[in-house]
Design a protein around this motif. Structure first.
Motif, PDB file in Angstrom:
ATOM      1  N   LEU A   1     -30.085 -43.827 -24.837  1.00 38.60           N
ATOM      2  CA  LEU A   1     -30.466 -43.159 -23.597  1.00 38.60           C
ATOM      3  C   LEU A   1     -30.338 -41.651 -23.740  1.00 38.60           C
ATOM      4  CD1 LEU A   1     -28.424 -45.742 -21.692  1.00 38.60           C
ATOM      5  CD2 LEU A   1     -30.860 -45.485 -21.331  1.00 38.60           C
TER       6      LEU A   1
ATOM      7  N   GLU B   1     -26.388 -42.208 -17.681  1.00 35.96           N
ATOM      8  CA  GLU B   1     -27.190 -43.413 -17.863  1.00 35.96           C
ATOM      9  C   GLU B   1     -26.556 -44.346 -18.890  1.00 35.96           C
ATOM     10  OE1 GLU B   1     -31.004 -41.977 -19.074  1.00 35.96           O
ATOM     11  OE2 GLU B   1     -31.687 -41.601 -17.039  1.00 35.96           O
TER      12      GLU B   1
ATOM     13  N   ARG C   1     -23.533 -46.165 -17.373  1.00 33.21           N
ATOM     14  CA  ARG C   1     -23.999 -47.205 -16.453  1.00 33.21           C
ATOM     15  C   ARG C   1     -24.529 -48.407 -17.239  1.00 33.21           C
ATOM     16  NH1 ARG C   1     -28.234 -44.792 -13.554  1.00 33.21           N
ATOM     17  NH2 ARG C   1     -26.644 -43.543 -12.532  1.00 33.21           N
TER      18      ARG C   1
END
Length: 71
Positions: free
Chosen positions: A51, A56, A59
């Motif tokens: 990512l 991000e 998560r």
């Protein structure tokens, strides 16, 4: 006996910096940053996802860890 965090520092791929290690029911998931500035979600020293931002990646690592725990 070494903890996973100590062990992971020895097995992290060359050029990757370990940012966070999540220990969940399904196993340990870690977030690393490579030299190009990309963030990788790793499980059993295998890249699961790459990512652009740290948020991000964190998560995605939590979601992956919870998904692996639902066996």
């Amino acid at each position: 006996m070494q903890s996973f965090k100590e062990f992971a520092k020895n097995i992290s791929p060359k050029g990757h910096k370990i940012l966070k290690v999540f220990d969940m029911k399904g196993g340990e998931t870690m977030v690393t940053k490579d030299k190009q500035g990309k963030f990788n979600v790793m499980f059993d020293n295998q890249v699961v996802d790459t990512l652009r931002t740290e948020k991000e990646a964190m998560r995605a690592a939590k979601q992956f860890g919870s998904m692996m725990g639902k066996r």
